[in-house]
Design a protein around this motif. Structure first.
Motif, PDB file in Angstrom:
ATOM      1  N   LEU A   1       0.866  -1.045   0.212  1.00 50.36           N
ATOM      2  CA  LEU A   1       0.072   0.009   0.004  1.00 50.36           C
ATOM      3  C   LEU A   1       0.971   1.178   0.076  1.00 50.36           C
ATOM      4  CD1 LEU A   1      -2.936  -0.878   2.397  1.00 50.36           C
ATOM      5  CD2 LEU A   1      -3.030  -0.323   0.070  1.00 50.36           C
ATOM      6  N   VAL A   2       1.879   1.233   0.975  1.00 49.47           N
ATOM      7  CA  VAL A   2       2.560   2.249   0.682  1.00 49.47           C
ATOM      8  C   VAL A   2       3.379   2.564  -0.553  1.00 49.47           C
ATOM      9  CG1 VAL A   2       5.079   3.251   1.570  1.00 49.47           C
ATOM     10  CG2 VAL A   2       3.411   2.263   3.226  1.00 49.47           C
TER      11      VAL A   2
ATOM     12  N   ASP B   1       1.363   4.165  -2.758  1.00 48.33           N
ATOM     13  CA  ASP B   1       0.874   5.724  -2.661  1.00 48.33           C
ATOM     14  C   ASP B   1       1.919   6.525  -3.087  1.00 48.33           C
ATOM     15  OD1 ASP B   1      -0.901   7.018  -1.311  1.00 48.33           O
ATOM     16  OD2 ASP B   1      -0.495   6.499   0.721  1.00 48.33           O
ATOM     17  N   VAL B   2       3.449   6.019  -3.137  1.00 44.29           N
ATOM     18  CA  VAL B   2       4.544   6.860  -3.286  1.00 44.29           C
ATOM     19  C   VAL B   2       5.121   6.691  -4.634  1.00 44.29           C
ATOM     20  CG1 VAL B   2       4.878   7.398  -0.852  1.00 44.29           C
ATOM     21  CG2 VAL B   2       6.074   5.558  -2.214  1.00 44.29           C
TER      22      VAL B   2
ATOM     23  N   ILE C   1      10.294   4.697  -3.938  1.00 42.19           N
ATOM     24  CA  ILE C   1      10.538   4.978  -2.494  1.00 42.19           C
ATOM     25  C   ILE C   1      11.949   4.163  -2.072  1.00 42.19           C
ATOM     26  CG2 ILE C   1       9.036   3.358  -1.481  1.00 42.19           C
ATOM     27  CD1 ILE C   1       8.276   5.079   0.715  1.00 42.19           C
TER      28      ILE C   1
ATOM     29  N   GLU D   1      13.020   5.454   3.928  1.00 43.03           N
ATOM     30  CA  GLU D   1      11.726   6.333   3.779  1.00 43.03           C
ATOM     31  C   GLU D   1      10.471   5.463   3.987  1.00 43.03           C
ATOM     32  OE1 GLU D   1      12.753   9.491   0.085  1.00 43.03           O
ATOM     33  OE2 GLU D   1      11.907   7.510  -0.551  1.00 43.03           O
TER      34      GLU D   1
ATOM     35  N   LYS E   1      10.547   5.201   7.494  1.00 41.41           N
ATOM     36  CA  LYS E   1       9.901   6.295   8.372  1.00 41.41           C
ATOM     37  C   LYS E   1       8.413   6.312   8.145  1.00 41.41           C
ATOM     38  CE  LYS E   1      13.759   9.177   7.461  1.00 41.41           C
ATOM     39  NZ  LYS E   1      14.507   9.760   6.137  1.00 41.41           N
ATOM     40  N   MET E   2       7.938   5.904   7.117  1.00 37.09           N
ATOM     41  CA  MET E   2       6.245   5.910   7.086  1.00 37.09           C
ATOM     42  C   MET E   2       5.778   4.669   7.845  1.00 37.09           C
ATOM     43  SD  MET E   2       5.742   6.698   2.961  1.00 37.09           S
ATOM     44  CE  MET E   2       3.962   6.763   3.210  1.00 37.09           C
TER      45      MET E   2
ATOM     46  N   GLU F   1      10.011  -8.890  -3.581  1.00 30.75           N
ATOM     47  CA  GLU F   1      10.706  -8.994  -4.646  1.00 30.75           C
ATOM     48  C   GLU F   1      11.053 -10.253  -5.239  1.00 30.75           C
ATOM     49  OE1 GLU F   1      14.660  -8.369  -3.979  1.00 30.75           O
ATOM     50  OE2 GLU F   1      15.230  -7.779  -6.277  1.00 30.75           O
TER      51      GLU F   1
ATOM     52  N   LEU G   1       6.604  -8.690  -7.091  1.00 31.50           N
ATOM     53  CA  LEU G   1       5.426  -7.717  -6.961  1.00 31.50           C
ATOM     54  C   LEU G   1       6.109  -6.671  -6.692  1.00 31.50           C
ATOM     55  CD1 LEU G   1       3.439  -9.825  -3.989  1.00 31.50           C
ATOM     56  CD2 LEU G   1       2.840  -9.277  -6.376  1.00 31.50           C
TER      57      LEU G   1
ATOM     58  N   MET H   1       9.050  13.597  -0.426  1.00 25.07           N
ATOM     59  CA  MET H   1       8.156  13.288   0.220  1.00 25.07           C
ATOM     60  C   MET H   1       7.434  14.011   1.364  1.00 25.07           C
ATOM     61  SD  MET H   1       8.017   9.180   1.617  1.00 25.07           S
ATOM     62  CE  MET H   1       9.380   9.433   2.685  1.00 25.07           C
TER      63      MET H   1
ATOM     64  N   LEU I   1       2.130  12.591   4.193  1.00 23.67           N
ATOM     65  CA  LEU I   1       2.214  11.245   3.727  1.00 23.67           C
ATOM     66  C   LEU I   1       3.088  10.487   4.750  1.00 23.67           C
ATOM     67  CD1 LEU I   1       1.109  10.002   1.418  1.00 23.67           C
ATOM     68  CD2 LEU I   1       3.111  10.231   0.076  1.00 23.67           C
ATOM     69  N   LEU I   2       4.213  11.059   5.205  1.00 27.91           N
ATOM     70  CA  LEU I   2       5.108  10.560   6.092  1.00 27.91           C
ATOM     71  C   LEU I   2       4.279  10.040   7.476  1.00 27.91           C
ATOM     72  CD1 LEU I   2       8.550  12.256   6.457  1.00 27.91           C
ATOM     73  CD2 LEU I   2       7.952  10.039   7.069  1.00 27.91           C
ATOM     74  N   LYS I   3       3.476  10.601   7.896  1.00 29.59           N
ATOM     75  CA  LYS I   3       2.738  10.438   8.887  1.00 29.59           C
ATOM     76  C   LYS I   3       1.576   9.326   8.677  1.00 29.59           C
ATOM     77  CE  LYS I   3       4.791  13.028  12.026  1.00 29.59           C
ATOM     78  NZ  LYS I   3       4.756  14.472  12.650  1.00 29.59           N
ATOM     79  N   LYS I   4       1.182   9.242   7.406  1.00 32.58           N
ATOM     80  CA  LYS I   4       0.005   8.649   7.344  1.00 32.58           C
ATOM     81  C   LYS I   4      -0.153   7.198   7.948  1.00 32.58           C
ATOM     82  CE  LYS I   4      -2.837   7.701   3.059  1.00 32.58           C
ATOM     83  NZ  LYS I   4      -2.852   7.622   1.571  1.00 32.58           N
ATOM     84  N   TYR I   5       1.034   6.535   7.632  1.00 29.44           N
ATOM     85  CA  TYR I   5       0.879   4.914   8.173  1.00 29.44           C
ATOM     86  C   TYR I   5       1.870   4.953   9.565  1.00 29.44           C
ATOM     87  CZ  TYR I   5      -0.514   4.258   3.262  1.00 29.44           C
ATOM     88  OH  TYR I   5      -1.032   4.134   2.130  1.00 29.44           O
ATOM     89  N   ALA I   6       2.019   5.972  10.122  1.00 25.75           N
ATOM     90  CA  ALA I   6       3.025   5.968  11.442  1.00 25.75           C
ATOM     91  C   ALA I   6       2.683   5.300  12.702  1.00 25.75           C
ATOM     92  CB  ALA I   6       3.307   7.517  11.652  1.00 25.75           C
TER      93      ALA I   6
ATOM     94  N   VAL J   1      -5.616   1.651   8.339  1.00 29.09           N
ATOM     95  CA  VAL J   1      -5.027   0.672   7.311  1.00 29.09           C
ATOM     96  C   VAL J   1      -4.292  -0.341   8.553  1.00 29.09           C
ATOM     97  CG1 VAL J   1      -3.450   0.227   5.748  1.00 29.09           C
ATOM     98  CG2 VAL J   1      -4.756   2.143   5.469  1.00 29.09           C
TER      99      VAL J   1
ATOM    100  N   TYR K   1      14.416 -16.786  -8.066  1.00 27.31           N
ATOM    101  CA  TYR K   1      14.859 -15.633  -7.516  1.00 27.31           C
ATOM    102  C   TYR K   1      15.711 -16.422  -6.200  1.00 27.31           C
ATOM    103  CZ  TYR K   1      15.024 -11.757  -3.858  1.00 27.31           C
ATOM    104  OH  TYR K   1      15.737 -10.976  -3.005  1.00 27.31           O
TER     105      TYR K   1
END
Lengths: 122, 122
Positions: free
Chosen positions: A34-35, A38-39, A42, A46, A49-50, A67, A71, B1, B5-10, B17, B120
């Motif tokens: 989801l992240v 969103d971005v 990334i 980062e 941090k999120m 990976e 995905l 960023m 956004l940074l705080k969104k999932y914090a 979510v 992989y």
DNA sequence: TCTTTGACTTACCAAAAGTAAGTTAATAAC
DNA sequence: GTTATTAACTTACTTTTGGTAAGTCAAAGA
């Protein structure tokens, strides 16, 4: 209850449902996807941090398994200190709507569920 | 960023979510819901037979948390030996299509994912 | 009296995840 | 020319979560 139904979910190997849930039923995969959705692009730190509650260790493990499943895409630049960028693959992107539909349901029902849980004290 | 956004999932508290995924991102909840959807009414030991890899302990824990969330209904008959029947609640039933859409995606992509994972090797 | 039965618990052990410190190599600061 | 910094991870160790197997409970049947 008939025999066929009884066997349906029985063993992991032959049960596609089990295979799915074993893969995405882990603690972090869906959130990381989801992240990334969103971005778009990334870097490791980062993401960290999120999603501050994920440990670096588990973020590394989760990214590696996403990976491996094709995905997400990992692009590493030959720099020091290292720079690595993560993006969704097409396959990963095709999964997003399904996850979001789950999240929408959860948002719609979150309050009621929380109330139920509070009322249930045993 | 940007900061928002940074705080969104914090943090868990304020992130819907996270709240969702913490609740259904466990190992067994979704699978139990799918089984209940499949059979309509089912007893403890029957679930255990259908999902043979779940332990009685975790089945008990999972059922309790699903009941607490109001997703399933537990009906106990005053008999000995005890008889307990589980069914989906309306709320639980409304979640099923979203889970199934995820499962469909997984079925459609399962082979490719398996190939990716095999390729992989690091 | 002893066994069986179903839905769980409990005590103990193994696996998964969290924590915090360490690794790596080039550039920047002192 | 040592020392610090930086990003993306590992590693060693601890804690939490899940698995295993045995136990509980109370009535009905042997």
């Amino acid at each position: 209850m008939d025999e066929i139904l009884l066997k349906k979910y029985a063993d992991v190997e032959n049960c596609p449902v089990r295979n799915v849930l074993d893969r995405f039923g882990d603690k972090w995969s869906t959130l990381v996807l989801l992240v990334l959705d969103d971005v778009a692009v990334i870097r490791f730190n980062e993401i960290h941090k999120m999603i501050d509650s994920i440990s670096q260790k588990m973020l590394a493990v989760t990214l590696k398994s996403l990976e491996a499943d094709g995905l997400i895409i990992r692009k590493q630049y030959p720099e020091i200190p290292p720079r690595v960028e993560y993006t969704l693959s097409e396959r990963g992107a095709s999964l997003i709507p399904h996850i979001k539909s789950l999240v929408q349901w959860a948002n719609a029902n979150f309050e009621d569920i929380t109330k139920s849980r509070a009322a249930y004290k045993k």
